[in-house]
Design an enzyme around this catalytic site. Sequence first.
Site, PDB file in Angstrom:
ATOM      1  N   GLY A 104       0.811  -1.215   0.000  1.00 26.36           N
ATOM      2  CA  GLY A 104       0.000   0.000   0.000  1.00 26.36           C
ATOM      3  C   GLY A 104       0.844   1.264   0.000  1.00 26.36           C
ATOM      4  CD  GLU A 107      -1.371  -1.249  -3.696  1.00 27.60           C
ATOM      5  OE1 GLU A 107      -1.458  -1.383  -2.458  1.00 27.60           O
ATOM      6  OE2 GLU A 107      -2.046  -1.902  -4.510  1.00 27.60           O
TER       7      GLU A 107
END
Length: 693
Positions: A104, A107
């Site tokens: 994440g 991301e």
Amino acid sequence: MNINDVVSLEKLSSTALICLNNPPVNAASQALRSGLKQAVEEADADPEIKVIALYGEGRTFVAGADIKEFGKPPLEPMLPELVNEIEASDTPIISVLHGTALGGGLEIALGTHARVALPDLKVGLPEINLGLLPGAGGTQRTPRLIGIPAALEMILSGRHVPAEEALALGLIDRIVEGKPRDVALKAAQDVLNGELTTRRTDQITTKADHAHLDEVEAKLQATKAHLFSPHKCVEAVRASTLPLDEGLRVERQAFLECMQTPQRAGLIHAFFGERAVSNVPEAKHTPKPYDRIGVIGGGTMGSGIATACLLSGLSVTLVETSQEALDRGLGTIAKNLDGAEKRGKLSTDKRAAVDAALSSALSLDALAEADLVIEAVFEDMAVKKEIFQSLDKICKSDAILASNTSYLDINDIAAVTSRPENVLGLHFFSPAHVMRLLEVVIGDKTADSVSATGFALAKRLKKVAVKSGVCDGFIGNRILAHYRKTAAYLVLDGASPAQVDQALEKFGFAMGPHKVGDLAGLDIDWMTRRRKAETRAPEERYSGAIADQICENGWLGRKTGKGYYLYEGKSITPNPEVAEIIDAQRQKDGISPRHFTDKEIVDCYMCAMISEAVRVLEDKIAARPLDIDMVLLFGYGFPRHRGGPLHYADTIGIETLIDRIETYATEDNFYWQVPDLLRTMAKENKTFADLNR
Ligand code: 3H9
């Protein structure tokens, strides 16, 4: 200004700096997500702000979603929406990455409009190691930036990609030295000057590559058919040629499916278990020095231990009893180091220093100045006692004396010295420079600082150290000795060795027990059976009759080309002569062989493993269920996605386990006994996860 406890926003004329500060690894927890969302919205809404730069405080940028939140009810704002919102910002947003930008974390960075890395950065999408896939756009934006083959490789390997490589791939835009905040300020200025270009990843189209996707999926079917998330990764990356919102929908669905699987729960248990094992009171004391290591014995074990220490920058003196044995040991170490160099674990420019840190001797006298001596000679109590008596006289008074014994009593060994408080067991697993497990065996008199040194050494060697009490075989080998009998009983009763192996390999073990036996050498267990013959209870059903005959024929496994299997070149086939031995033994014992399904084999084997694991807990040899799980995962090839035998036991349920053991006990009520702790747990409605808390 502080948005909340973990996110702050700083406005400096036309630049907004958003700082993420959520130690230790800036995990994207609910607080971080909501703070970041608010900071972005506020900066984007401010007409004065022309550029936003995002950076992390502490040792790393965001190392991923907060894994502790997985398996619990979702908390708003969700990461995928947050990343979309960042990408949609009218004001350009750039990210400055240092330490690690993983999962994440990467991301979030992919949602920003340019990525600047510090030279130490490593990026990666390691979700696959947790039974997941990148679920906040990673499977969609990564292929847009670096193409399908490179993106798939990153996602399926989960590997950490260094900054230089990430730059070459096109995942980051530049590498700059400095402190994250300074670099962020400068990069923001560059955006304003037009020297750093920003662009939205959603405006890039992924180049289709179905042939590559098909090839990768076929390979996965052949090697990882039993795992769920790798196939879902391919499915999601395949969707990256669709418009971004459609691809993100496919990714979301696949991510949620992965989240539901027991594999995800098992892998996350393994992630936290690996870190929790060293969280024991003994490890918190101040360790003693251990820079100068002595290793006694240049066999496979001793050479492996010496290699592991050398690779971690420690100096080692290897002691053997004859020049020939010493030369052999030094040869093995050199070969191990060559291998490490080849695999990139040892840089060529460090090799000379590592070689210089190794000395050797034919007398224990050479260990007079050692801080920590690890004895790794063959398993003979008399020999070990003699060595420890000598070491006690030779070594400096505060030196630690450790034995690598796999089952002998550490207290008995300590008792022959004048310093039992400085004696402990350090049980390595072969090959010791490769296998991650180290059992730190704490004797009755071992001082806390000495136990702490065992844990400190393990950390230095990048091993998973598990605390064990003293008993025959400690945690791992004691459990192994018990469940291995089940494999033998199954064969006596009607299964073939190959069927037992295949059933367990399908369950996820890298190798079935008969293949493992052949690999290790069947003479090891043969020796153990003879050692234990006198103390074997008369009621015990003998499990070694077939293996004994195999060994008596001189078939000791791979090293003799013959064992349960025949080894010719690369081909491995069941040994037909073993089938004859099995038939003859069944006839002799009056057994009419019956058919077993693979499920029956796995259930029986796992029940045996779990039963003994529970007794190890009852006897306080292991402190917590998770310690046992990590021993089996890191030392015995237990399938990681099943989390370990006691995590797996929770998925079966305590009542079902008791039922199964009671059913087996109708045929053999000596071997199959329900451990008291299991009954108590059933009564109190407890799980092993509860006992870990
Ligand atoms: C993900 O991102 C999903 C998204 O795609 C989609 C979402 C919708 N969360 O390892 P260390 C703790 S999945 C919570 O000893 P190191 C760790 O437990 C995630 N906690 O340090 C330990 O706690 P304690 C993808 C975490 O320097 C402490 O931090 N990301 C997390 O040896 C220190 O950790 C990953 O899989 C986390 N994400 O290594 C990366 N990460 O002190 C997982 C760590 O109480 N993390 N903790 O024992 C790592 O690989 C390593 O921790 C890292 C640092 C390399 C970052």
